[in-house]
Design an enzyme around this catalytic site. Structure first.
Site, PDB file in Angstrom:
ATOM      1  N   ASN A 168      35.059  50.564  42.313  1.00 18.63           N
ATOM      2  CA  ASN A 168      35.239  51.739  41.466  1.00 18.63           C
ATOM      3  C   ASN A 168      35.340  51.307  39.999  1.00 18.63           C
ATOM      4  OD1 ASN A 168      35.591  54.509  41.026  1.00 18.63           O
ATOM      5  ND2 ASN A 168      37.808  54.306  41.026  1.00 18.63           N
TER       6      ASN A 168
ATOM      7  N   ASN B  87      37.472  51.351  37.736  1.00 20.05           N
ATOM      8  CA  ASN B  87      38.687  50.731  37.216  1.00 20.05           C
ATOM      9  C   ASN B  87      39.021  49.393  37.882  1.00 20.05           C
ATOM     10  OD1 ASN B  87      39.530  51.570  39.739  1.00 20.05           O
ATOM     11  ND2 ASN B  87      41.238  52.814  39.017  1.00 20.05           N
ATOM     12  N   LYS B  88      38.181  48.931  38.814  1.00 23.69           N
ATOM     13  CA  LYS B  88      38.486  47.691  39.533  1.00 23.69           C
ATOM     14  C   LYS B  88      38.111  46.464  38.708  1.00 23.69           C
ATOM     15  CE  LYS B  88      40.170  49.715  43.172  1.00 23.69           C
ATOM     16  NZ  LYS B  88      40.099  51.110  42.731  1.00 23.69           N
ATOM     17  N   ILE B  89      38.433  45.288  39.231  1.00 24.11           N
ATOM     18  CA  ILE B  89      38.269  44.051  38.463  1.00 24.11           C
ATOM     19  C   ILE B  89      36.806  43.783  38.142  1.00 24.11           C
ATOM     20  CG2 ILE B  89      38.215  42.506  40.468  1.00 24.11           C
ATOM     21  CD1 ILE B  89      40.101  40.654  38.737  1.00 24.11           C
ATOM     22  N   ILE B  90      35.889  44.139  39.052  1.00 21.41           N
ATOM     23  CA  ILE B  90      34.476  44.300  38.725  1.00 21.41           C
ATOM     24  C   ILE B  90      34.027  45.640  39.288  1.00 21.41           C
ATOM     25  CG2 ILE B  90      34.026  41.811  38.690  1.00 21.41           C
ATOM     26  CD1 ILE B  90      32.429  42.214  41.320  1.00 21.41           C
TER      27      ILE B  90
END
Length: 375
Positions: free
Chosen positions: A189, A191-194
């Site tokens: 998603n 907002n995730k780290i990638i």
């Protein structure tokens, strides 16, 4: 003049995303087929190791739904689920008209409590059924108590669905999250780290399970020259453009993990002299967190009532911790095992800005609120 917004966890492009997107256009693979998907899956399989078979999908939620399908979860079956999580962990249980049984957290990792898990299993068995699956989460990037949970899983022969939506790059005793479950998922998603601007993966342990996942994710089309369907399927495949974004993002993953962990070091320094703020950190060296989001517990009522507003006044985004599933109106009435530790965490916790593009200027603004403006 209003200061620039500091977001909680914004997307951060790595540099080569446009190259892979352009390749999709140049080859005219603007669909759910193409080299970006194949290469993205292969790169993730190489990164994860441990007999990981990756299927790229439209979301982490879709991955959990298909994991439940692979385990033959049906109407009336019981699925044990961590309560302290985002609602997407639990909703696919209801998609299949199965029955969630929620388990509270333990204090060290904030993840599923092994003792309460065993109580929940015994309860379900007393109802005349064995749980079809256990869904455990590595919340905010912190690995769950892997050995204890896996031992219980093996003891009762109940498969684990490992929700590592937030934990790409996190490790337990050197082994990557996403490789512990019978089936595992990771989210991409925004907002995730990638990110893939949405999307996720289902990680299975053998080629047959991957083949089954792909079959279900592409409308369950039978092996025939015409469109024949013998069971229900879904439109869950990741598209070639999204996978191109993922390829570019994945090339910078290790740097992004390093940046997130440096954010955690910053917060340790920022709150070290404040006994009213406790930063959530790995309990010992067995747990290696990507610190996807840095979170704090606020130990007095004034901070609980005012810190979020102080950040907002400075145009800095924060967020409350996840509201546990057993406290959600949607899940009222479903069985819950625990002492409501997760509810206490929800009442007293706050997520702080943790993006990989957090600049020194941003850190100074955050530090000023934490050290000078909160009282």
């Amino acid at each position: 003049m209003k200061k620039e917004k500091i977001w909680l966890s914004p997307p951060h492009m790595g540099g080569n995303e446009l190259k892979y997107i352009q390749n999709a256009f140049d080859t005219n693979w603007i669909s759910q087929y193409g080299s970006n998907i194949d290469e993205f899956e292969k790169s993730l399989e190489n990164y994860l190791g441990n007999s990981s078979y990756v299927t790229a999908l439209s979301s982490g939620t879709a991955a959990i739904h298909l994991a439940l399908r692979l385990l033959n979860v049906e109407e009336g079956d019981f699925v044990i689920c961590q309560s302290f999580t985002f609602v997407a962990t639990a909703n696919p249980i209801l998609y299949l008209k199965a029955i969630p049984v929620f388990v509270d957290s333990e204090s060290l990792t904030w993840n599923m409590c092994p003792d309460m898990l065993e109580e929940a299993i015994k309860y379900v068995i007393q109802q005349g059924k064995k749980p079809k699956a256990i869904i455990t989460v590595s919340l905010y990037g912190m690995p769950f108590k892997v050995e204890e949970i896996l031992n219980i899983s093996r003891k009762y022969e109940i498969p684990i669905i490992e929700d590592s939506a937030e934990a790409l790059g996190s490790k337990y005793k050197g082994q990557l999250c996403g490789t512990f479950g019978d089936l595992s998922i990771i989210s991409f998603n925004g907002n995730k780290i990638i990110t893939t601007a949405g999307g996720g993966i289902l990680i299975s342990r053998n080629a047959a399970a991957k083949k089954r996942t792909l079959f279900l994710a592409t409308q369950a089309k039978d092996d025939a020259e015409f469109y024949s369907h013998s069971e229900i399927g879904y439109n869950y495949r990741m598209d070639n453009i999204a996978a191109g974004i993922g390829r570019g993002q994945l090339e910078t993953l290790e740097k992004k993990i390093e940046q997130r962990r440096k954010n955690h070091d910053f917060y340790q320094q920022a709150v070290k002299n404040n006994n009213d703020i406790e930063l959530f950190s790995a309990p010992n060296s067995d747990f290696y967190s990507n610190y996807w989001l840095n979170t704090v517990i606020l130990k007095n009522d004034f901070l609980k009532e005012n810190l979020k507003e102080k950040f907002s006044q400075n145009n800095i985004e924060t967020r409350f911790l996840w509201k546990p599933m057993h406290l959600q109106p949607l899940y009222k009435g479903y069985k819950f095992f625990g002492d409501n530790l997760s509810g206490t965490l929800f009442d007293t916790g706050l997520c702080l800005p943790s993006g990989t593009n957090l600049t020194d200027d941003y850190r100074a603004r955050i530090s000023n609120v934490l050290q000078n403006e909160i009282y």
